[in-house]
Enzyme design. Sequence first.
Site, PDB file in Angstrom:
ATOM      1  N   GLU A 192       1.093  -0.714   0.060  1.00 20.32           N
ATOM      2  CA  GLU A 192       0.011   0.303  -0.067  1.00 20.32           C
ATOM      3  C   GLU A 192       0.678   1.073  -0.185  1.00 20.32           C
ATOM      4  O   GLU A 192       2.050   1.189   0.853  1.00 20.32           O
ATOM      5  CB  GLU A 192      -1.091   0.146   0.885  1.00 20.32           C
ATOM      6  N   LEU A 231      -0.378   4.495   0.090  1.00 20.13           N
ATOM      7  CA  LEU A 231      -1.242   5.821   0.769  1.00 20.13           C
ATOM      8  C   LEU A 231      -0.589   6.407   1.827  1.00 20.13           C
ATOM      9  O   LEU A 231       0.238   6.053   2.479  1.00 20.13           O
ATOM     10  CB  LEU A 231      -2.843   5.176   1.124  1.00 20.13           C
ATOM     11  N   LYS A 240       8.125  -1.100  -2.904  1.00 25.03           N
ATOM     12  CA  LYS A 240       7.727  -0.740  -1.464  1.00 25.03           C
ATOM     13  C   LYS A 240       8.534  -0.150  -1.058  1.00 25.03           C
ATOM     14  O   LYS A 240       8.556   1.575  -0.308  1.00 25.03           O
ATOM     15  CB  LYS A 240       6.369  -1.671   0.046  1.00 25.03           C
ATOM     16  N   PHE A 283       9.429  15.802  -1.389  1.00 21.19           N
ATOM     17  CA  PHE A 283      10.328  15.639  -0.557  1.00 21.19           C
ATOM     18  C   PHE A 283      11.558  15.853  -0.742  1.00 21.19           C
ATOM     19  O   PHE A 283      12.137  15.657  -0.008  1.00 21.19           O
ATOM     20  CB  PHE A 283       9.912  14.176  -0.464  1.00 21.19           C
ATOM     21  N   ILE A 284      11.190  17.522  -0.734  1.00 23.89           N
ATOM     22  CA  ILE A 284      12.508  17.973  -0.211  1.00 23.89           C
ATOM     23  C   ILE A 284      12.145  19.705   0.352  1.00 23.89           C
ATOM     24  O   ILE A 284      13.154  20.401   0.412  1.00 23.89           O
ATOM     25  CB  ILE A 284      13.418  18.815  -1.373  1.00 23.89           C
ATOM     26  N   TYR A 285      11.589  19.121   1.454  1.00 23.57           N
ATOM     27  CA  TYR A 285      10.889  20.353   2.359  1.00 23.57           C
ATOM     28  C   TYR A 285      12.752  20.043   3.692  1.00 23.57           C
ATOM     29  O   TYR A 285      12.051  19.162   4.189  1.00 23.57           O
ATOM     30  CB  TYR A 285      10.018  20.686   2.791  1.00 23.57           C
ATOM     31  N   CYS A 292       6.314   4.455   9.100  1.00 26.00           N
ATOM     32  CA  CYS A 292       6.092   3.701   7.869  1.00 26.00           C
ATOM     33  C   CYS A 292       8.080   4.357   7.775  1.00 26.00           C
ATOM     34  O   CYS A 292       8.575   3.338   7.484  1.00 26.00           O
ATOM     35  CB  CYS A 292       5.976   4.141   6.485  1.00 26.00           C
TER      36      CYS A 292
HETATM   37  N1  LIG Z   1       0.009   3.701   8.240  1.00 25.18           N
HETATM   38  C1  LIG Z   1       0.809   4.074   7.355  1.00 25.18           C
HETATM   39  O1  LIG Z   1       0.395   5.022   6.392  1.00 25.18           O
HETATM   40  C2  LIG Z   1       0.694   2.744   6.238  1.00 25.18           C
HETATM   41  C3  LIG Z   1       0.728   3.190   4.568  1.00 25.18           C
HETATM   42  C4  LIG Z   1       1.203   1.795   3.708  1.00 25.18           C
HETATM   43  C5  LIG Z   1       1.382   0.957   4.361  1.00 25.18           C
HETATM   44  N2  LIG Z   1       1.654   0.100   5.788  1.00 25.18           N
HETATM   45  C6  LIG Z   1       1.763  -0.211   5.899  1.00 25.18           C
HETATM   46  O2  LIG Z   1       0.629  -1.116   6.477  1.00 25.18           O
HETATM   47  C7  LIG Z   1       0.765  -2.401   7.833  1.00 25.18           C
HETATM   48  C8  LIG Z   1      -0.416  -1.299   8.447  1.00 25.18           C
HETATM   49  O3  LIG Z   1      -0.267  -0.323   9.341  1.00 25.18           O
HETATM   50  P1  LIG Z   1      -0.733   0.928   9.668  1.00 25.18           P
HETATM   51  O4  LIG Z   1      -0.355   1.755   9.548  1.00 25.18           O
HETATM   52  O5  LIG Z   1      -2.263   0.693  10.049  1.00 25.18           O
HETATM   53  O6  LIG Z   1      -1.488  -0.217  11.398  1.00 25.18           O
HETATM   54  P2  LIG Z   1      -2.268   0.534  13.021  1.00 25.18           P
HETATM   55  O7  LIG Z   1      -1.486  -0.326  14.200  1.00 25.18           O
HETATM   56  O8  LIG Z   1      -2.638   1.201  12.106  1.00 25.18           O
HETATM   57  O9  LIG Z   1      -2.969  -0.901  12.340  1.00 25.18           O
HETATM   58  C9  LIG Z   1      -2.473  -2.687  12.428  1.00 25.18           C
HETATM   59  C10 LIG Z   1      -4.145  -3.349  12.488  1.00 25.18           C
HETATM   60  O10 LIG Z   1      -4.023  -4.296  12.815  1.00 25.18           O
HETATM   61  C11 LIG Z   1      -4.649  -5.441  13.357  1.00 25.18           C
HETATM   62  N3  LIG Z   1      -3.906  -6.370  14.020  1.00 25.18           N
HETATM   63  C12 LIG Z   1      -2.216  -7.151  15.123  1.00 25.18           C
HETATM   64  N4  LIG Z   1      -2.788  -7.766  14.574  1.00 25.18           N
HETATM   65  C13 LIG Z   1      -4.495  -9.116  13.907  1.00 25.18           C
HETATM   66  C14 LIG Z   1      -4.420 -10.044  13.890  1.00 25.18           C
HETATM   67  N5  LIG Z   1      -3.438 -11.185  13.935  1.00 25.18           N
HETATM   68  N6  LIG Z   1      -5.935  -9.802  13.695  1.00 25.18           N
HETATM   69  C15 LIG Z   1      -6.311  -9.055  13.523  1.00 25.18           C
HETATM   70  N7  LIG Z   1      -6.061  -8.050  13.118  1.00 25.18           N
HETATM   71  C16 LIG Z   1      -4.657  -7.893  14.222  1.00 25.18           C
HETATM   72  C17 LIG Z   1      -4.229  -4.063  15.670  1.00 25.18           C
HETATM   73  O11 LIG Z   1      -4.873  -4.649  16.322  1.00 25.18           O
HETATM   74  C18 LIG Z   1      -4.674  -2.923  14.639  1.00 25.18           C
HETATM   75  O12 LIG Z   1      -5.435  -2.895  14.743  1.00 25.18           O
HETATM   76  C19 LIG Z   1       1.985  -2.080   8.094  1.00 25.18           C
HETATM   77  O13 LIG Z   1       3.048  -2.881   7.777  1.00 25.18           O
HETATM   78  C20 LIG Z   1       2.659  -0.402   7.484  1.00 25.18           C
HETATM   79  O14 LIG Z   1       4.213  -0.609   7.585  1.00 25.18           O
HETATM   80  C21 LIG Z   1       1.262   1.660   6.784  1.00 25.18           C
END
Ligand SMILES: NC(=O)c1ccc[n+]([C@@H]2O[C@H](COP(=O)([O-])OP(=O)(O)OC[C@H]3O[C@@H](n4cnc5c(N)ncnc54)[C@H](O)[C@@H]3O)[C@@H](O)[C@H]2O)c1
Length: 450
Positions: free
Chosen positions: A154, A156, A210, A255-257, A266
């Site tokens: 992802e 976003l 990613k 991304f150059i600020y 992340c």
């Molecule tokens: N936050 C971002 O901007 C972003 C952007 C791109 C990618 N990512 C990636 O996406 C992934 C998730 O990130 P996030 O920020 O959404 O995480 P987060 O911590 O906000 O959410 C993760 C959720 O998973 C749940 N969880 C954990 N174990 C579980 C299980 N066994 N069954 C069901 N639910 C379970 C937790 O309770 C939590 O609600 C990560 O790998 C992150 O690197 C995040």
Amino acid sequence: MQLTVVGTGYVGLVTGACFAEMGNEVTCVDIDERKIENLKRGILPIYEPGLETIVSGNVSAKRLQFSTSLQDALAASDVYFIAVGTPPNTDGSADLRYVLDVARDIGRYLSHYAIIVDKSTVPVGTAERVREAIAAELQARGVDIPFDVVSNPEFLKEGDAVADFMRPDRVIVGCDSDTARDRMRDLYATFMRNHERLLFMSVRAAEMTKYAANAMLATKISFINEIANLCERLDVDVESVRRGIGSDSRIGYSFIYPGCGYGGSCFPKDVKAIIRMADDCGFEPVVLKAVEARNEQQKQLLFGHIVREYGNDLKGRRFALWGLAFKPGTDDMREASSIVLLNALIAAGARVTAYDPVATQAAHAELPESWFKSGALVLANDQYQALEGADALILVTEWKPFRHPDFERMGRLLKEPRIFDGRNQYDPQRLGEAGFRYTGIGRSNIRQPE
Ligand SMILES: NC(=O)c1ccc[n+]([C@@H]2O[C@H](COP(=O)([O-])OP(=O)(O)OC[C@H]3O[C@@H](n4cnc5c(N)ncnc54)[C@H](O)[C@@H]3O)[C@@H](O)[C@H]2O)c1
């Protein structure tokens, strides 16, 4: 299509809600019972512009539901997104415990052909481990159910997550099965009607893409921060340099600020994880290590400026701090620069009154309760209240309401008209004319009133 999204955080909830918005039937599953209870009552666990409307609309339309039971959700779906956290281990590698827990659960309950999609950010080779975990459970049950594992990282951005998901620059799908490829193409076609931005590649290449994307963005930030620090020593305003290089179409402005370092859930962890991946295969990632080291130092920079002005002992000083979230538009404080600064200020004896438009709850979750109890940290109800009687304002997160504040009012509220600007939001010349002393990032050439 019937979909299950496992993990209802920033990525999972946005993914589930946006797929539902496109007409799919989605079940979002999380092990956090309170989170699911709240979602059922319409209370979102995160702040993300536009998300509440999409969630409530799709819940009302019965396309989106929430559950703690993966087993129930599995019975109805044919595509399962794993969107759980992958926090850093102490050695910097990604902790895959949550991803593999979900994989094992899927193996325990799977009853028909399914596509399992890794949406979490995971190191190269993880899809293989997910496949093995599911296969082991199926074998233990003595059943032979076909399934495919796909990598669909992802991209976003928090603060803009819904718009990013609904209108993605590109969607990456790593996949080695025709069935899964067709299904993923169907699923994402609705998000890209005008032109094709769906890129298929190998599973390992998708996993690497990613990390490479986040490492590239982090590199741009650390690069400009390094240039800013050099500018400060050479009596050059880095803002002129930023415009000068950003106008080159090969470089661009994004991304150059210059600033007081990148944070969030992340960039810091993903840079650490890619360094670890390199170390594990005996390759020295010199650029990536420098990116991380520069960022660690950059997060200390504002405190360095403050010590230069007031000395090491800050007892009796009180600072106003604007912005706690790691960036504007989100309540996320994971690895935020504000945390590093607060630790340093409070350890040096200072008191801080902070204001953030949305991260109040996150502040209580992320920061030591003792700071609030002792009064070392107070959260203000509005940005001007934070300034009352403070020695200086420190700007850490560039929320929009901080960009054009009432400087005259600020001058009256602060003990001294003094601003430390961690995001180069203000024009030092104009602030100088308004009687403020100003320190930005890489802007030491600007004459200040004495
Ligand atoms: N936050 C971002 O901007 C972003 C952007 C791109 C990618 N990512 C990636 O996406 C992934 C998730 O990130 P996030 O920020 O959404 O995480 P987060 O911590 O906000 O959410 C993760 C959720 O998973 C749940 N969880 C954990 N174990 C579980 C299980 N066994 N069954 C069901 N639910 C379970 C937790 O309770 C939590 O609600 C990560 O790998 C992150 O690197 C995040």
